[in-house]
Design a protein around this motif. Structure first.
Motif, short mmCIF file in Angstrom:
data_model
loop_
_atom_site.label_atom_id
_atom_site.label_comp_id
_atom_site.label_asym_id
_atom_site.label_seq_id
_atom_site.Cartn_x
_atom_site.Cartn_y
_atom_site.Cartn_z
N ALA A 144 39.63 69.50 53.01
CA ALA A 144 39.04 68.24 53.30
C ALA A 144 39.22 67.09 52.48
O ALA A 144 39.32 67.49 51.27
N LEU A 145 39.17 66.13 53.00
CA LEU A 145 39.63 64.61 52.36
C LEU A 145 38.29 64.16 51.97
O LEU A 145 37.47 63.90 52.68
N ARG A 146 37.95 64.08 50.58
CA ARG A 146 36.93 63.62 50.13
C ARG A 146 37.02 62.43 49.38
O ARG A 146 35.72 61.54 49.47
N ALA A 147 38.00 61.90 48.96
CA ALA A 147 38.01 60.50 48.25
C ALA A 147 39.47 59.97 48.29
O ALA A 147 40.52 60.65 48.25
N VAL A 148 39.59 58.74 48.53
CA VAL A 148 41.06 57.93 48.25
C VAL A 148 40.84 56.90 47.45
O VAL A 148 40.01 56.21 47.78
N LEU A 149 41.66 57.08 46.46
CA LEU A 149 41.73 55.82 45.42
C LEU A 149 42.88 55.13 45.65
O LEU A 149 44.12 55.68 45.94
N PRO A 150 42.78 53.74 45.48
CA PRO A 150 44.44 53.13 45.59
C PRO A 150 45.22 53.23 44.40
O PRO A 150 44.90 53.50 43.45
N PHE A 151 46.37 52.94 44.41
CA PHE A 151 47.34 52.92 43.51
C PHE A 151 47.06 51.51 42.56
O PHE A 151 47.74 50.35 43.22
N GLU A 152 46.55 51.28 41.49
CA GLU A 152 46.57 49.90 41.02
C GLU A 152 46.66 50.32 39.32
O GLU A 152 46.06 50.77 38.65
N PRO A 153 47.94 50.03 39.06
CA PRO A 153 48.48 50.48 37.64
C PRO A 153 47.79 49.56 36.66
O PRO A 153 47.39 50.37 35.69
N ARG A 154 47.57 48.48 36.70
CA ARG A 154 46.86 47.71 35.82
C ARG A 154 45.54 48.16 35.33
O ARG A 154 45.16 48.42 34.28
N GLU A 155 44.57 48.33 36.57
CA GLU A 155 43.35 48.68 36.18
C GLU A 155 43.33 50.28 35.69
O GLU A 155 42.36 50.63 35.04
N ALA A 156 44.29 51.06 36.52
CA ALA A 156 44.28 52.51 36.03
C ALA A 156 44.59 52.63 34.53
O ALA A 156 44.05 53.37 33.70
N ASP A 157 45.60 51.71 34.01
CA ASP A 157 45.97 51.70 32.62
C ASP A 157 44.95 51.40 31.71
O ASP A 157 44.67 51.83 30.56
N TYR A 158 43.84 50.37 32.25
CA TYR A 158 42.94 50.17 31.35
C TYR A 158 41.82 51.24 31.40
O TYR A 158 41.37 51.52 29.94
N VAL A 159 41.51 51.88 32.28
CA VAL A 159 40.72 52.93 32.42
C VAL A 159 41.11 54.16 31.39
O VAL A 159 40.28 54.69 30.71
N THR A 160 42.23 54.37 31.27
CA THR A 160 42.66 55.46 30.31
C THR A 160 43.01 54.82 28.97
O THR A 160 42.64 55.57 28.04
N ALA A 161 43.78 53.66 28.95
CA ALA A 161 44.25 53.36 27.55
C ALA A 161 43.24 52.21 27.03
O ALA A 161 43.06 52.26 25.59
N GLY A 162 42.14 51.80 27.54
CA GLY A 162 41.25 50.82 26.97
C GLY A 162 41.79 49.53 26.89
O GLY A 162 42.81 49.34 27.45
N GLY A 163 41.09 48.79 25.98
CA GLY A 163 41.69 47.36 25.59
C GLY A 163 40.78 46.53 26.33
O GLY A 163 39.71 46.65 26.53
N HIS A 164 41.54 45.32 26.61
CA HIS A 164 40.71 44.32 27.57
C HIS A 164 40.81 44.73 29.00
O HIS A 164 41.81 44.70 29.39
N PRO A 165 39.55 44.73 29.64
CA PRO A 165 39.65 44.89 30.96
C PRO A 165 40.44 43.55 31.74
O PRO A 165 40.20 42.62 31.42
N PRO A 166 41.25 44.07 32.83
CA PRO A 166 42.08 43.08 33.45
C PRO A 166 40.95 42.17 34.41
O PRO A 166 39.80 42.62 34.48
N ARG A 167 41.44 41.03 34.60
CA ARG A 167 40.49 40.10 35.37
C ARG A 167 40.14 40.91 36.57
O ARG A 167 40.60 41.33 37.43
#
Ligand SMILES: Nc1ncnc2c1ncn2[C@@H]1O[C@H](COP(=O)(O)OP(=O)(O)OP(=O)(O)O)[C@@H](O)[C@H]1O
Ligand SMILES: [Mg+2]
Length: 300
Positions: A217-240
């Motif tokens: 069953a498909l429960r969730a779909v997330l878009p591919f967003e490298p800038r946002e994903a990179d902030y979520v993992t690496a931290g630093g300043h959140p992108p605009r």
């Protein structure tokens, strides 16, 4: 609700679990249970606000719990030790993280701690209203079965929902096939409702096609967003515009849907237990569940 996220091969478990935790409108406990080691302490948490001058160092995290479990009295709970090892995920008090192991060598020491830790996580959910998201990392398979020490097997078995994180690429889908087989075999026999897919759309196939191919069953779909994903993992300043980004909006909306599914599943399991107890109790439980279902639908 206890939701566990896993992958066949580094497909985005940490990013997806953390995005869902950051996006959650409800209190949330993100537990980093990836037994190959935690990464958030070296990324997003490096920049998370510290509580009362504390520093997130090697003295805080999942690896501290086996000793605390061993030292606690028989009538004492592990809850205070878990509490001492939590760290704020962001500026709010209601999003917290249990940072992961500092070395994979610590994994076997958790063998006896899982039941009590799971109990604390379930109480956080049921008594304190925290959704628990568990980053269970990459599946480690040994002779066709989940490796008993290198996966948080009991967490996977007791989770309300287990999300296999898959990308819409050929390689990711190919490796997801055997992962689905192993999970099916290890999760509660015959109860497929626990297993679902979280698909990250960064390839050629539509998410639903991936789910159909895997028969999950498909429960969730997330878009591919490298800038946002990179902030979520690496931290630093959140992108605009981070909070309103597609990644965060999808994480919030699918997080809600996964919770709703987990809720229905629990009700279903309880009803089954009641039915087994007595037919009279079962018919009352069924009526209550039907009324609640109608209530949820009319409010949703
Ligand atoms: N939705 C996404 N959009 C774009 N990039 C993503 C997305 N999710 C994850 N990534 C990227 O993919 C890489 C792997 O992600 P992540 O660390 O979350 O995977 P993981 O499954 O936790 O891996 P591991 O098993 O090694 O811990 C990271 O560089 C991350 O930024
Ligand atoms: Mg990870």
């Amino acid at each position: 609700m206890l939701t566990a996220l896993v992958s066949a091969k580094s497909d985005g478990v940490t990013t997806s679990a953390t995005a869902m935790a950051l996006a959650s409108s409800r209190p949330v406990l993100l537990a980093e249970l990836d037994l190959s080691g935690g990464t958030l302490r070296h990324g997003l948490l490096r920049h998370a606000p510290s509580g009362e001058g504390r520093v997130l160092d090697g003295r805080i995290g999942l690896h501290r719990l086996p000793r605390a479990d061993w030292a606690r009295g028989e009538s004492e709970s592990l809850a205070p030790a878990v509490d001492e090892n939590l760290w704020p995920l962001d500026g709010s008090d209601s999003r917290v993280v249990l940072p992961g192991l500092t070395s994979p060598a610590q994994a076997p020491s958790l063998a006896h701690t899982w039941p009590e830790l799971i109990n604390v996580m379930q109480l956080s959910d049921q008594q304190h209203g925290f959704d628990v998201l568990a980053d269970c990392g990459r599946l480690v398979v040994d002779r066709g079965r989940l490796h008993a020490e290198l996966n948080p097997v009991q967490v996977l078995q007791q989770a309300d929902v287990v999300l296999l994180v898959v990308r819409t690429t050929e390689a990711s889908v190919a490796l997801a096939h055997p992962a689905v087989q192993v999970l099916r075999q290890e999760l509660t026999a015959g109860d497929d409702a626990a297993l679902g897919l979280l698909v990250i759309e960064d390839g050629t196939y539509p998410a639903q096609e991936v789910a159909d191919a895997l028969g999950v069953a498909l429960r969730a779909v997330l878009p591919f967003e490298p800038r946002e994903a990179d902030y979520v993992t690496a931290g630093g300043h959140p992108p605009r515009g981070f909070i309103r980004s597609k990644l965060m909006r999808a994480a919030r909306s699918y997080g809600d849907q996964v919770r709703e599914h987990a809720h229905r599943r629990r009700l279903h399991i309880r009803m089954g237990a009641a039915q087994a107890m007595s037919p009279q109790v079962a018919s009352v439980a069924q009526r209550v569940a039907a009324q609640r279902g109608a209530g949820v639908r009319s409010h949703g």
